[in-house]
Motif scaffolding. Structure first.
Motif, PDB file in Angstrom:
ATOM      1  N   PHE A  63      -4.751  18.669  -4.816  1.00 62.92           N
ATOM      2  CA  PHE A  63      -3.313  18.453  -4.639  1.00 62.92           C
ATOM      3  C   PHE A  63      -2.644  18.619  -6.002  1.00 62.92           C
ATOM      4  O   PHE A  63      -3.144  18.104  -7.009  1.00 62.92           O
ATOM      5  CB  PHE A  63      -3.023  17.041  -4.126  1.00 62.92           C
ATOM      6  CG  PHE A  63      -3.538  16.751  -2.746  1.00 62.92           C
ATOM      7  CD1 PHE A  63      -2.714  16.896  -1.636  1.00 62.92           C
ATOM      8  CD2 PHE A  63      -4.836  16.322  -2.548  1.00 62.92           C
ATOM      9  CE1 PHE A  63      -3.177  16.619  -0.363  1.00 62.92           C
ATOM     10  CE2 PHE A  63      -5.317  16.044  -1.285  1.00 62.92           C
ATOM     11  CZ  PHE A  63      -4.484  16.193  -0.187  1.00 62.92           C
ATOM     12  N   LEU A  64      -1.535  19.306  -6.022  1.00 63.34           N
ATOM     13  CA  LEU A  64      -0.721  19.386  -7.229  1.00 63.34           C
ATOM     14  C   LEU A  64       0.643  18.792  -6.921  1.00 63.34           C
ATOM     15  O   LEU A  64       1.313  19.224  -5.980  1.00 63.34           O
ATOM     16  CB  LEU A  64      -0.575  20.825  -7.725  1.00 63.34           C
ATOM     17  CG  LEU A  64       0.239  20.986  -9.018  1.00 63.34           C
ATOM     18  CD1 LEU A  64      -0.410  20.225 -10.171  1.00 63.34           C
ATOM     19  CD2 LEU A  64       0.409  22.453  -9.376  1.00 63.34           C
ATOM     20  N   ILE A  65       1.026  17.798  -7.677  1.00 65.59           N
ATOM     21  CA  ILE A  65       2.312  17.125  -7.505  1.00 65.59           C
ATOM     22  C   ILE A  65       3.223  17.515  -8.658  1.00 65.59           C
ATOM     23  O   ILE A  65       2.828  17.430  -9.829  1.00 65.59           O
ATOM     24  CB  ILE A  65       2.122  15.602  -7.455  1.00 65.59           C
ATOM     25  CG1 ILE A  65       1.267  15.237  -6.242  1.00 65.59           C
ATOM     26  CG2 ILE A  65       3.460  14.878  -7.396  1.00 65.59           C
ATOM     27  CD1 ILE A  65       0.688  13.864  -6.318  1.00 65.59           C
ATOM     28  N   GLN A  66       4.422  17.940  -8.340  1.00 68.75           N
ATOM     29  CA  GLN A  66       5.399  18.373  -9.333  1.00 68.75           C
ATOM     30  C   GLN A  66       6.581  17.409  -9.309  1.00 68.75           C
ATOM     31  O   GLN A  66       7.140  17.135  -8.247  1.00 68.75           O
ATOM     32  CB  GLN A  66       5.862  19.795  -9.001  1.00 68.75           C
ATOM     33  CG  GLN A  66       6.825  20.412 -10.006  1.00 68.75           C
ATOM     34  CD  GLN A  66       7.230  21.814  -9.567  1.00 68.75           C
ATOM     35  OE1 GLN A  66       7.461  22.072  -8.390  1.00 68.75           O
ATOM     36  NE2 GLN A  66       7.300  22.729 -10.520  1.00 68.75           N
ATOM     37  N   SER A  67       6.925  16.876 -10.457  1.00 68.36           N
ATOM     38  CA  SER A  67       8.027  15.921 -10.520  1.00 68.36           C
ATOM     39  C   SER A  67       9.357  16.628 -10.267  1.00 68.36           C
ATOM     40  O   SER A  67       9.443  17.856 -10.268  1.00 68.36           O
ATOM     41  CB  SER A  67       8.052  15.224 -11.881  1.00 68.36           C
ATOM     42  OG  SER A  67       8.381  16.145 -12.914  1.00 68.36           O
ATOM     43  N   LYS A  68      10.405  15.834 -10.069  1.00 67.78           N
ATOM     44  CA  LYS A  68      11.726  16.371  -9.725  1.00 67.78           C
ATOM     45  C   LYS A  68      12.229  17.361 -10.759  1.00 67.78           C
ATOM     46  O   LYS A  68      12.763  18.418 -10.421  1.00 67.78           O
ATOM     47  CB  LYS A  68      12.721  15.219  -9.572  1.00 67.78           C
ATOM     48  CG  LYS A  68      14.123  15.648  -9.176  1.00 67.78           C
ATOM     49  CD  LYS A  68      15.037  14.438  -9.008  1.00 67.78           C
ATOM     50  CE  LYS A  68      16.442  14.857  -8.602  1.00 67.78           C
ATOM     51  NZ  LYS A  68      17.321  13.677  -8.419  1.00 67.78           N
ATOM     52  N   SER A  69      12.041  17.057 -12.026  1.00 72.10           N
ATOM     53  CA  SER A  69      12.512  17.950 -13.083  1.00 72.10           C
ATOM     54  C   SER A  69      11.551  19.102 -13.329  1.00 72.10           C
ATOM     55  O   SER A  69      11.921  20.093 -13.968  1.00 72.10           O
ATOM     56  CB  SER A  69      12.699  17.170 -14.391  1.00 72.10           C
ATOM     57  OG  SER A  69      11.438  16.843 -14.962  1.00 72.10           O
ATOM     58  N   GLY A  70      10.318  18.975 -12.861  1.00 74.62           N
ATOM     59  CA  GLY A  70       9.303  19.987 -13.107  1.00 74.62           C
ATOM     60  C   GLY A  70       8.513  19.759 -14.379  1.00 74.62           C
ATOM     61  O   GLY A  70       7.563  20.496 -14.663  1.00 74.62           O
ATOM     62  N   LYS A  71       8.873  18.741 -15.151  1.00 78.15           N
ATOM     63  CA  LYS A  71       8.218  18.532 -16.441  1.00 78.15           C
ATOM     64  C   LYS A  71       6.834  17.892 -16.326  1.00 78.15           C
ATOM     65  O   LYS A  71       6.021  18.012 -17.241  1.00 78.15           O
ATOM     66  CB  LYS A  71       9.100  17.654 -17.338  1.00 78.15           C
ATOM     67  CG  LYS A  71      10.405  18.312 -17.772  1.00 78.15           C
ATOM     68  CD  LYS A  71      11.193  17.388 -18.678  1.00 78.15           C
ATOM     69  CE  LYS A  71      12.489  18.029 -19.151  1.00 78.15           C
ATOM     70  NZ  LYS A  71      13.261  17.113 -20.052  1.00 78.15           N
ATOM     71  N   VAL A  72       6.582  17.193 -15.224  1.00 73.21           N
ATOM     72  CA  VAL A  72       5.314  16.475 -15.062  1.00 73.21           C
ATOM     73  C   VAL A  72       4.565  17.017 -13.856  1.00 73.21           C
ATOM     74  O   VAL A  72       5.153  17.245 -12.790  1.00 73.21           O
ATOM     75  CB  VAL A  72       5.546  14.956 -14.890  1.00 73.21           C
ATOM     76  CG1 VAL A  72       4.244  14.242 -14.549  1.00 73.21           C
ATOM     77  CG2 VAL A  72       6.152  14.370 -16.160  1.00 73.21           C
ATOM     78  N   GLY A  73       3.272  17.224 -14.033  1.00 76.85           N
ATOM     79  CA  GLY A  73       2.406  17.637 -12.943  1.00 76.85           C
ATOM     80  C   GLY A  73       1.184  16.742 -12.884  1.00 76.85           C
ATOM     81  O   GLY A  73       0.656  16.326 -13.911  1.00 76.85           O
ATOM     82  N   ILE A  74       0.750  16.414 -11.678  1.00 78.72           N
ATOM     83  CA  ILE A  74      -0.473  15.634 -11.476  1.00 78.72           C
ATOM     84  C   ILE A  74      -1.386  16.449 -10.577  1.00 78.72           C
ATOM     85  O   ILE A  74      -1.024  16.764  -9.438  1.00 78.72           O
ATOM     86  CB  ILE A  74      -0.190  14.262 -10.838  1.00 78.72           C
ATOM     87  CG1 ILE A  74       0.740  13.441 -11.722  1.00 78.72           C
ATOM     88  CG2 ILE A  74      -1.502  13.502 -10.599  1.00 78.72           C
ATOM     89  CD1 ILE A  74       1.166  12.115 -11.084  1.00 78.72           C
ATOM     90  N   LEU A  75      -2.540  16.823 -11.097  1.00 76.73           N
ATOM     91  CA  LEU A  75      -3.547  17.543 -10.328  1.00 76.73           C
ATOM     92  C   LEU A  75      -4.578  16.529  -9.863  1.00 76.73           C
ATOM     93  O   LEU A  75      -5.222  15.870 -10.681  1.00 76.73           O
ATOM     94  CB  LEU A  75      -4.196  18.626 -11.191  1.00 76.73           C
ATOM     95  CG  LEU A  75      -5.363  19.399 -10.567  1.00 76.73           C
ATOM     96  CD1 LEU A  75      -4.925  20.113  -9.290  1.00 76.73           C
ATOM     97  CD2 LEU A  75      -5.937  20.383 -11.577  1.00 76.73           C
ATOM     98  N   CYS A  76      -4.728  16.393  -8.555  1.00 76.17           N
ATOM     99  CA  CYS A  76      -5.603  15.364  -7.990  1.00 76.17           C
ATOM    100  C   CYS A  76      -6.602  16.014  -7.042  1.00 76.17           C
ATOM    101  O   CYS A  76      -6.222  16.811  -6.183  1.00 76.17           O
ATOM    102  CB  CYS A  76      -4.759  14.326  -7.247  1.00 76.17           C
ATOM    103  SG  CYS A  76      -5.728  13.006  -6.506  1.00 76.17           S
ATOM    104  N   TYR A  77      -7.870  15.652  -7.217  1.00 76.78           N
ATOM    105  CA  TYR A  77      -8.928  16.169  -6.349  1.00 76.78           C
ATOM    106  C   TYR A  77      -9.372  15.091  -5.370  1.00 76.78           C
ATOM    107  O   TYR A  77      -9.587  13.937  -5.758  1.00 76.78           O
ATOM    108  CB  TYR A  77     -10.119  16.637  -7.182  1.00 76.78           C
ATOM    109  CG  TYR A  77      -9.876  17.950  -7.885  1.00 76.78           C
ATOM    110  CD1 TYR A  77     -10.108  19.156  -7.239  1.00 76.78           C
ATOM    111  CD2 TYR A  77      -9.402  17.980  -9.201  1.00 76.78           C
ATOM    112  CE1 TYR A  77      -9.876  20.370  -7.881  1.00 76.78           C
ATOM    113  CE2 TYR A  77      -9.168  19.181  -9.845  1.00 76.78           C
ATOM    114  CZ  TYR A  77      -9.410  20.376  -9.175  1.00 76.78           C
ATOM    115  OH  TYR A  77      -9.175  21.572  -9.800  1.00 76.78           O
TER     116      TYR A  77
END
Length: 447
Positions: free
Chosen positions: A155-169
């Motif tokens: 899963f890749l989560i992108q924050s509202k501004s696009g500045k933060v990403g969380i890659l979760c397996y």
């Protein structure tokens, strides 16, 4: 063996779930309980169900996107924001500016993300919105090839501004037989590039599952770095065409309001933690990924992670200051999985920093009796400790039945407080969330 229609398999592996929905519902995405507008009656529903069934039976690639519910949807009654909702105010800013890891709040956020990755992108996106990433977007990338023991979900989560990403397996699914076989696919395998020691080897099952979804993960990360939404925004629900005028017209070279990805976190529980750690190594040491993402990678947080490489591989990773300091492993009490693979499979070793949650079961039980405590949670109360020496391998295979007996013992009041050498019950993701929830934070729902 039965023959397989390769053309059909390749064609369906390239389609997304949203594509199947889009063709059956004139481009509308299905999200939660929202139903598509049908253009041709029940026959289209049947067609969509057939396509879904074929995708799941044949395996292949499955992409699915979601956008988090608004706070108005999450809080239909009362105030939109309260002292406990969202769980962390300004979470995006904290993720962007964090320098020292582990950070207690970020550790809680990542543990929650890793735990809810066992669900679907809509649920994970909703939970991360509750945690504080308002209006986030989420892409799920899943590949399965049963004969190759591949069942990989990222899963890749992108924050509202696009500045933060969380890659979760996602970790080992309890009812997924291929996941379990991947865990015991212990044949040592050399990585496609030298990390330091040319003889270093890694867990073949973990390595294969990371590689199965890696190209799609990297495509999504590239979009995030280019101010693009990681979701498929085409009206036809199909795959995004890259590098063409059609792509620029349909999707836009940049998405309004989005910034470049600045901070990337990687996380996972169980097998997902092992995949997260290995992806962290790849980003740090495979040149094409290092140039694109290494400066953006802030930390890797894993929970109940098994070992992924031999001592030579672990030593090579320890020689990298970032991996030595910013790859953080959490081990809850007697969790058996961090002790795996056992010594019977050959030498394996952890790397990175380890934090262990030690629960004094007998002391807690005695205190509960002496104080007439009515709160059963006291039995699980402990504290996190930084370990100088990493969790060691299980000797032989005797620990596996012991861990199963400990799971059963925890279900009965008379034996619940007994200490255990190994426990599969302590591997459950809810224990990690509970132990990492900071004081004053009630739960991940923001109730």
């Amino acid at each position: 063996m039965a023959s397989v229609d390769t053309t059909r398999n390749n064609r369906q592996s390239d389609k997304t779930v949203t594509a199947a929905v889009g063709q059956a519902a004139t481009g509308k995405m299905v999200s939660g309980t929202r139903k598509p507008e049908m253009a041709g009656g029940d026959s289209l529903t049947t067609e969509w169900e057939r396509r879904m069934r074929d995708i799941l039976q044949l395996g292949g690639l499955w992409r699915r996107d979601a956008k988090a519910p608004t706070y108005e949807e999450l809080r239909p009654y009362g105030h939109r924001e309260t002292s406990g909702f969202p769980v962390y105010k300004n979470l995006e800013t904290r993720l962007l500016n964090a320098v020292d890891h582990p950070d207690p709040e970020i550790a809680h956020v990542m543990a929650t993300c890793a735990a809810y990755s066992y669900s679907d992108p809509e649920t994970l996106s909703m939970i991360m919105a509750r945690m504080g990433l308002e209006d986030n977007e989420c892409r799920m990338i899943q590949t399965s090839v049963d004969a190759m023991l591949i069942s990989s979900t990222a899963f890749l989560i992108q924050s509202k501004s696009g500045k933060v990403g969380i890659l979760c397996y996602r970790g080992t699914e309890p009812l997924n037989f291929i996941n379990w076989l991947s865990n015991i696919d212990l044949e040592p395998e050399r990585m496609g590039y030298q990390i330091s020691d040319p003889c270093a080897t890694v867990h073949a099952g973990v390595y294969r599952n990371v590689r199965a979804t890696r190209y799609e993960v990297m495509n999504a990360l590239r979009d995030a770095c280019d101010r693009r939404s990681i979701r498929d925004l085409g009206s036809d629900g199909g795959s995004r065409p890259n590098g063409t005028a059609q792509a620029d017209q349909a999707y836009g070279a940049e998405q309004p309001g989005l910034e470049n990805l600045e901070a990337l976190y990687i996380t996972g529980h169980s097998l997902g933690g092992a995949m997260a750690a290995l992806m962290g190594v790849m980003i740090r040491h495979e040149r094409k990924y290092k140039e694109a993402f290494a400066d953006r990678l802030k930390a890797v947080y894993t929970y109940g992670q098994p070992m992924i490489g031999d001592p030579s591989f672990a030593d090579a990773c320890e020689s990298d200051e970032f991996l030595r300091r910013n790859l953080i492993r959490y081990v809850y009490d007697s969790d058996v999985v961090p002790h795996l693979p056992s010594s019977a499979a050959g030498p394996f070793r952890h790397f990175g920093r380890e934090y262990h949650y030690r629960v004094p079961h007998l002391r807690n039980s005695v205190l509960s009796l002496l104080t007439n405590a009515r709160c059963a949670s006291q039995v699980r109360k402990g504290q996190w400790e930084a370990r100088k020496h990493a969790t060691s391998q299980m000797t032989g295979l005797l620990g596996l039945p012991i861990s199963a007996l400990a799971f059963i013992a925890r279900k009965f009041q008379a034996t619940r407080s007994l200490p255990a050498m190994y426990s599969i019950d302590d591997h459950l993701p809810q224990h990690y969330i509970s132990a990492l929830t900071p004081p004053g934070v009630q739960n991940e729902f923001g109730d």
